[in-house]
Design a protein around this motif. Sequence first.
Motif, PDB file in Angstrom:
ATOM      1  N   THR A   1       0.835  -1.203   0.000  1.00 35.84           N
ATOM      2  CA  THR A   1       0.000   0.000   0.000  1.00 35.84           C
ATOM      3  C   THR A   1       0.870   1.253   0.000  1.00 35.84           C
ATOM      4  O   THR A   1       1.822   1.341   0.780  1.00 35.84           O
ATOM      5  CB  THR A   1      -0.911   0.006   1.245  1.00 35.84           C
ATOM      6  N   PRO A   2       0.586   2.222  -0.868  1.00 38.78           N
ATOM      7  CA  PRO A   2       1.348   3.484  -0.854  1.00 38.78           C
ATOM      8  C   PRO A   2       1.349   4.129   0.529  1.00 38.78           C
ATOM      9  O   PRO A   2       0.351   4.034   1.268  1.00 38.78           O
ATOM     10  CB  PRO A   2       0.601   4.348  -1.883  1.00 38.78           C
ATOM     11  N   ASP A   3       2.445   4.780   0.876  1.00 35.63           N
ATOM     12  CA  ASP A   3       2.595   5.352   2.222  1.00 35.63           C
ATOM     13  C   ASP A   3       1.467   6.304   2.586  1.00 35.63           C
ATOM     14  O   ASP A   3       1.011   6.330   3.732  1.00 35.63           O
ATOM     15  CB  ASP A   3       3.944   6.070   2.333  1.00 35.63           C
ATOM     16  N   ASP A   4       1.006   7.104   1.621  1.00 37.27           N
ATOM     17  CA  ASP A   4      -0.030   8.090   1.943  1.00 37.27           C
ATOM     18  C   ASP A   4      -1.424   7.473   2.075  1.00 37.27           C
ATOM     19  O   ASP A   4      -2.396   8.158   2.379  1.00 37.27           O
ATOM     20  CB  ASP A   4      -0.050   9.205   0.896  1.00 37.27           C
ATOM     21  N   MET A   5      -1.536   6.137   1.868  1.00 34.45           N
ATOM     22  CA  MET A   5      -2.821   5.453   2.003  1.00 34.45           C
ATOM     23  C   MET A   5      -2.842   4.466   3.163  1.00 34.45           C
ATOM     24  O   MET A   5      -3.909   3.983   3.538  1.00 34.45           O
ATOM     25  CB  MET A   5      -3.169   4.697   0.699  1.00 34.45           C
ATOM     26  N   LYS A   6      -1.693   4.173   3.742  1.00 31.42           N
ATOM     27  CA  LYS A   6      -1.612   3.149   4.778  1.00 31.42           C
ATOM     28  C   LYS A   6      -2.465   3.514   6.005  1.00 31.42           C
ATOM     29  O   LYS A   6      -2.326   4.609   6.566  1.00 31.42           O
ATOM     30  CB  LYS A   6      -0.167   2.945   5.204  1.00 31.42           C
ATOM     31  N   GLY A   7      -3.332   2.592   6.377  1.00 32.15           N
ATOM     32  CA  GLY A   7      -4.141   2.780   7.576  1.00 32.15           C
ATOM     33  C   GLY A   7      -5.195   3.855   7.480  1.00 32.15           C
ATOM     34  O   GLY A   7      -5.794   4.218   8.496  1.00 32.15           O
ATOM     35  N   ARG A   8      -5.431   4.376   6.295  1.00 34.62           N
ATOM     36  CA  ARG A   8      -6.374   5.490   6.140  1.00 34.62           C
ATOM     37  C   ARG A   8      -7.646   5.057   5.416  1.00 34.62           C
ATOM     38  O   ARG A   8      -7.626   4.157   4.569  1.00 34.62           O
ATOM     39  CB  ARG A   8      -5.712   6.635   5.370  1.00 34.62           C
ATOM     40  N   LEU A   9      -8.742   5.729   5.732  1.00 36.13           N
ATOM     41  CA  LEU A   9      -9.983   5.517   5.015  1.00 36.13           C
ATOM     42  C   LEU A   9      -9.862   6.179   3.645  1.00 36.13           C
ATOM     43  O   LEU A   9      -9.560   7.378   3.552  1.00 36.13           O
ATOM     44  CB  LEU A   9     -11.168   6.113   5.781  1.00 36.13           C
ATOM     45  N   LEU A  10     -10.086   5.404   2.593  1.00 42.91           N
ATOM     46  CA  LEU A  10      -9.844   5.886   1.238  1.00 42.91           C
ATOM     47  C   LEU A  10     -11.129   6.149   0.452  1.00 42.91           C
ATOM     48  O   LEU A  10     -11.208   7.106  -0.312  1.00 42.91           O
ATOM     49  CB  LEU A  10      -8.985   4.869   0.473  1.00 42.91           C
ATOM     50  N   GLY A  11     -12.097   5.284   0.613  1.00 45.07           N
ATOM     51  CA  GLY A  11     -13.314   5.442  -0.175  1.00 45.07           C
ATOM     52  C   GLY A  11     -14.420   4.544   0.338  1.00 45.07           C
ATOM     53  O   GLY A  11     -14.252   3.793   1.299  1.00 45.07           O
ATOM     54  N   VAL A  12     -15.561   4.643  -0.318  1.00 46.27           N
ATOM     55  CA  VAL A  12     -16.746   3.876   0.053  1.00 46.27           C
ATOM     56  C   VAL A  12     -17.374   3.324  -1.226  1.00 46.27           C
ATOM     57  O   VAL A  12     -17.429   4.015  -2.247  1.00 46.27           O
ATOM     58  CB  VAL A  12     -17.777   4.743   0.797  1.00 46.27           C
ATOM     59  N   MET A  13     -17.838   2.074  -1.161  1.00 47.45           N
ATOM     60  CA  MET A  13     -18.533   1.454  -2.282  1.00 47.45           C
ATOM     61  C   MET A  13     -19.932   1.028  -1.852  1.00 47.45           C
ATOM     62  O   MET A  13     -20.146   0.663  -0.696  1.00 47.45           O
ATOM     63  CB  MET A  13     -17.784   0.201  -2.759  1.00 47.45           C
TER      64      MET A  13
END
Length: 284
Positions: A49-61
């Motif tokens: 996972t890219p560093d700026d996405m690790k452990g973060r809420l990214l989106g909703v489906m």
Amino acid sequence: MRLFLTKVWGWDTPVGPLQFSTSGWRDNALRQLEDGDRVVLVGTEGDQTPDDMKGRLLGVMEPSRELVMSLDFDVRASPGDFVDSKYKWPLGLLNLCAWSLPQRPKLKKQISDRKFNMPAVRGVVPLNDNEAARVLALDWREEALMQPTAQAGARMAKRHGAAKRTAPPPTTKRRGVMHMRRAPAYTYAMRIVGARTSAFKIGWAFDFKQRARQFNHAAMPSLGGLEYKPFLYHLWDTARQAYAMEQALLAKLSDRVHGHNGEIVTDLSDEALEAAWRAAVTVP
């Protein structure tokens, strides 16, 4: 509406299907999800996972109950997404809608104090009321959904008994012409029955069966004329690709092209045409 959570290696737009590694995990999700439920995607802490996405809420489906194959969509895949040439998450659920979460809060502390284990990595896990409230309070930005390939779309329509998509209406406006070039289309090879030697018509069309009817209407095989019978065809996502394959195929068979019609090849066996066809399919 309930909210669930799943772990992912990243987030891209337009948004593809909700993906699973096995039918068991997908079936487990289907047993839990109801119409209108939504799944929050959180980046894993792993190296993938890219560093700026690790452990973060990214989106909703908002997944549907429509079963799809992940690679029926133009998902952004890297070499690490395959094992022995097989995609790690081959199965999916078609999405009805998707949103990105521009704030991208950290899951830990900002949303939940729980530890989400393997079920959240392979499947979906329900959020409790407090966690769901924090997610719903975030800014949601609706994103475009990724469309399935033309072949997958045709297969899905056939499965549901839906009417096949017809060719776009004729137009002379530049915008309309460009739209037609991006519409799904076929490359075809039609056997010409009644010719003195083996002969095939090579071409492309939005509807190859309709094109055969047009040819036969002019040739009048019932009165002793030639008859055009579809022999091979391949559905492409765009007319540009269908045309490119047509040209590649004619180039491979240039020594067999008829002197009075550049789209007809003669003195060619079925096997020879099929070999050239297989090679040309990979060209566009």
